[in-house]
Design an enzyme around this catalytic site. Structure first.
Site, PDB file in Angstrom:
ATOM      1  N   CYS A   1      60.217  14.415 -28.481  1.00  0.00           N
ATOM      2  CA  CYS A   1      61.533  13.753 -28.501  1.00  0.00           C
ATOM      3  C   CYS A   1      61.621  12.662 -29.579  1.00  0.00           C
ATOM      4  CB  CYS A   1      61.854  13.170 -27.131  1.00  0.00           C
ATOM      5  SG  CYS A   1      62.037  14.452 -25.885  1.00  0.00           S
TER       6      CYS A   1
ATOM      7  N   HIS B   1      67.696   8.211 -28.721  1.00  0.00           N
ATOM      8  CA  HIS B   1      67.356   9.533 -28.187  1.00  0.00           C
ATOM      9  C   HIS B   1      68.025   9.642 -26.817  1.00  0.00           C
ATOM     10  CE1 HIS B   1      65.449  12.967 -26.588  1.00  0.00           C
ATOM     11  NE2 HIS B   1      64.670  12.297 -25.753  1.00  0.00           N
TER      12      HIS B   1
ATOM     13  N   ASN C   1      69.472  16.539 -22.813  1.00  0.00           N
ATOM     14  CA  ASN C   1      68.388  16.035 -23.653  1.00  0.00           C
ATOM     15  C   ASN C   1      67.963  17.169 -24.591  1.00  0.00           C
ATOM     16  OD1 ASN C   1      65.897  15.305 -24.706  1.00  0.00           O
ATOM     17  ND2 ASN C   1      65.156  14.358 -22.819  1.00  0.00           N
TER      18      ASN C   1
HETATM   19  O1  UT7 Z   1      62.965  12.850 -23.477  1.00  0.00           O
HETATM   20  C1  UT7 Z   1      61.597  12.652 -23.387  1.00  0.00           C
HETATM   21  C2  UT7 Z   1      61.173  11.823 -22.286  1.00  0.00           C
HETATM   22  N1  UT7 Z   1      61.701  12.246 -21.025  1.00  0.00           N
HETATM   23  C3  UT7 Z   1      62.390  11.406 -20.285  1.00  0.00           C
HETATM   24  O2  UT7 Z   1      62.623  10.305 -20.741  1.00  0.00           O
HETATM   25  C4  UT7 Z   1      62.761  11.801 -18.887  1.00  0.00           C
HETATM   26  C5  UT7 Z   1      62.577  10.655 -17.987  1.00  0.00           C
HETATM   27  N2  UT7 Z   1      62.783  10.946 -16.581  1.00  0.00           N
HETATM   28  C6  UT7 Z   1      63.984  11.140 -16.008  1.00  0.00           C
HETATM   29  O3  UT7 Z   1      64.997  11.239 -16.667  1.00  0.00           O
HETATM   30  C7  UT7 Z   1      64.052  11.137 -14.503  1.00  0.00           C
HETATM   31  O4  UT7 Z   1      62.810  10.721 -14.005  1.00  0.00           O
HETATM   32  C8  UT7 Z   1      64.434  12.496 -13.854  1.00  0.00           C
HETATM   33  C9  UT7 Z   1      65.902  12.763 -14.106  1.00  0.00           C
HETATM   34  C10 UT7 Z   1      63.588  13.616 -14.454  1.00  0.00           C
HETATM   35  C11 UT7 Z   1      64.213  12.420 -12.349  1.00  0.00           C
HETATM   36  O5  UT7 Z   1      64.985  11.350 -11.797  1.00  0.00           O
HETATM   37  P1  UT7 Z   1      64.307  10.267 -10.847  1.00  0.00           P
HETATM   38  O6  UT7 Z   1      65.365   9.335 -10.460  1.00  0.00           O
HETATM   39  O7  UT7 Z   1      63.106   9.706 -11.551  1.00  0.00           O
HETATM   40  O8  UT7 Z   1      63.896  11.137  -9.595  1.00  0.00           O
HETATM   41  P2  UT7 Z   1      62.455  11.367  -8.936  1.00  0.00           P
HETATM   42  O9  UT7 Z   1      61.646  12.299  -9.785  1.00  0.00           O
HETATM   43  O10 UT7 Z   1      61.867  10.043  -8.572  1.00  0.00           O
HETATM   44  O11 UT7 Z   1      62.858  12.109  -7.596  1.00  0.00           O
HETATM   45  C12 UT7 Z   1      63.633  11.465  -6.579  1.00  0.00           C
HETATM   46  C13 UT7 Z   1      64.002  12.488  -5.532  1.00  0.00           C
HETATM   47  C14 UT7 Z   1      62.817  13.313  -5.029  1.00  0.00           C
HETATM   48  O12 UT7 Z   1      63.021  13.582  -3.662  1.00  0.00           O
HETATM   49  P3  UT7 Z   1      62.270  12.715  -2.539  1.00  0.00           P
HETATM   50  O13 UT7 Z   1      60.809  12.893  -2.816  1.00  0.00           O
HETATM   51  O14 UT7 Z   1      62.743  11.314  -2.730  1.00  0.00           O
HETATM   52  O15 UT7 Z   1      62.756  13.347  -1.271  1.00  0.00           O
HETATM   53  C15 UT7 Z   1      62.926  14.596  -5.827  1.00  0.00           C
HETATM   54  O16 UT7 Z   1      62.355  15.694  -5.143  1.00  0.00           O
HETATM   55  O17 UT7 Z   1      64.921  13.433  -6.078  1.00  0.00           O
HETATM   56  C16 UT7 Z   1      64.432  14.766  -5.888  1.00  0.00           C
HETATM   57  N3  UT7 Z   1      64.858  15.573  -7.022  1.00  0.00           N
HETATM   58  C17 UT7 Z   1      66.032  16.236  -7.038  1.00  0.00           C
HETATM   59  N4  UT7 Z   1      67.016  16.359  -6.139  1.00  0.00           N
HETATM   60  C18 UT7 Z   1      68.091  17.097  -6.470  1.00  0.00           C
HETATM   61  C19 UT7 Z   1      64.228  15.772  -8.208  1.00  0.00           C
HETATM   62  N5  UT7 Z   1      64.973  16.557  -8.996  1.00  0.00           N
HETATM   63  C20 UT7 Z   1      66.079  16.854  -8.307  1.00  0.00           C
HETATM   64  C21 UT7 Z   1      67.227  17.632  -8.593  1.00  0.00           C
HETATM   65  N6  UT7 Z   1      68.197  17.721  -7.654  1.00  0.00           N
HETATM   66  N7  UT7 Z   1      67.398  18.274  -9.773  1.00  0.00           N
END
Ligand code: UT7
Length: 309
Positions: free
Chosen positions: A108, A236, A266
């Site tokens: 990225c 980005h 992204n």
């Molecule tokens: O570009 C290069 C670098 N990459 C990035 O910068 C990406 C950085 N990361 C992110 O953008 C975010 O971390 C994500 C969008 C990927 C995830 O969001 P988050 O707020 O960090 O969610 P999380 O991974 O902490 O998950 C929270 C909850 C979990 O459920 P529990 O364990 O709390 O019950 C996940 O299972 O959300 C759940 N979850 C979803 N629910 C519905 C994870 N993905 C999804 C989904 N739909 N697509």
């Protein structure tokens, strides 16, 4: 500097993703700011996206294609393991062999790395007119059963023409890497299977926010600038919440942050030049304005470029 960009025709909405994985439009939009993203066809390759963006940048620069004496493509999703996308773009554009062409792989952060590389060629006198492209077909390495990250990615390309000039264009670039974080965001070789992205999303998110804070300070300090000297932030486009955190760090209103994540997702190395082109074409960014670009990605790699447009 002149810009151009290209997005594939097909659009993948959050609604459609609801039918592919256990997710909702509401979750995706509130956690990422994304509503839809563009997805390339199976017979449309990174070099096709890159070539289309390059053609627009060349047209907008109004230059003869024969002037181009360097091609640098930032990509993580080359058409083939080799040759480079840059050499395929060279052939597709019909650019002479009197021109080095190579890819840069910094995921990225790739566009900032490629821009810095081309700038250093120009400053060293090794190039007068560089074509710099960020292009990715991230859908080709996305696991559409992994809701944790498949909702993020989109395909696209952006390009700039960078010409040697007595006026300041690129003021400074700042590049970093820390290979200790290899496994937090990577595409492991799957042997005979299909290689796809594995990401510890939340950990990457936190690292990105903290690291981008530091790169903003580093860039301002290196140039003796204040936060108020920055006219535009062209970041980005990873996640709207990361963009908001960087804007807060700069005490900058979101009106001064070019955001395309809502409609592009992204797009990895393509996201900065795509966003730059959108804001140049719609007239927001004007000649002489100071633009801060920054990115964070797999490796980890991160960096910034400060430019006077
Ligand atoms: O570009 C290069 C670098 N990459 C990035 O910068 C990406 C950085 N990361 C992110 O953008 C975010 O971390 C994500 C969008 C990927 C995830 O969001 P988050 O707020 O960090 O969610 P999380 O991974 O902490 O998950 C929270 C909850 C979990 O459920 P529990 O364990 O709390 O019950 C996940 O299972 O959300 C759940 N979850 C979803 N629910 C519905 C994870 N993905 C999804 C989904 N739909 N697509």
């Amino acid at each position: 500097m002149s810009t151009g960009s290209y997005l594939p025709e097909k659009i993948l909405t959050n609604k459609t993703l609801e039918s592919m994985v256990d997710t909702t439009d509401e979750w995706i939009f509130s956690r990422t700011g994304i509503r839809e993203r563009h997805i390339a066809d199976s017979d449309e390759f990174t070099s096709d996206l890159a070539t289309a963006a390059a053609k627009k940048a060349i047209e907008n620069a109004g230059i003869d294609i024969a002037k181009i004496d360097l091609i640098v493509v930032a990509t993580t999703t080359p058409d083939k393991i080799f040759p480079s996308v840059a050499t395929i773009v060279q052939r597709k554009l019909g650019i002479s062999s009197n021109c080095p062409a190579f890819d840069v792989q910094a995921v990225c952060s790739g566009f900032v790395y490629a821009l810095s590389t081309a700038d250093n060629f120009i400053k060293a006198g090794a190039s007068k007119c560089a074509l710099v492209i960020g292009a990715d077909k991230i859908s080709s390495i996305t696991d559409y059963t992994d809701r944790g990250n498949c909702i993020l990615w989109g395909d696209g390309a952006g390009a700039v023409i960078l010409q040697q000039s007595d006026e300041v264009g690129i003021i400074s670039t700042h590049l970093h890497a820390n290979g200790n974080y290899e496994e937090m965001l990577h595409v492991p070789r799957a042997g005979h299977g299909h290689d796809t992205i594995a990401m510890e999303g939340n950990a990457v998110f936190k690292m990105a926010v903290n690291t981008l804070d530091q790169i903003v300070d580093e860039t301002l300090e290196a140039n003796g600038l204040q936060k108020t000297d920055i006219d535009w932030l062209v970041p980005h486009q990873a996640n709207i919440r990361i963009l908001q955190a960087t804007a807060k760090k700069l005490n900058m209103s979101m009106d001064k942050v070019v955001t395309t994540v809502e409609y592009h997702g992204n797009t990895s190395a393509a996201s900065i030049p795509l966003a730059l082109d959108v804001a140049v074409q719609d007239g927001r960014i004007k000649r002489g304005e100071i633009i801060l670009m920054e990115a964070f990605g797999g490796g980890f790699t991160w960096g910034s470029a400060l430019i006077k447009y």
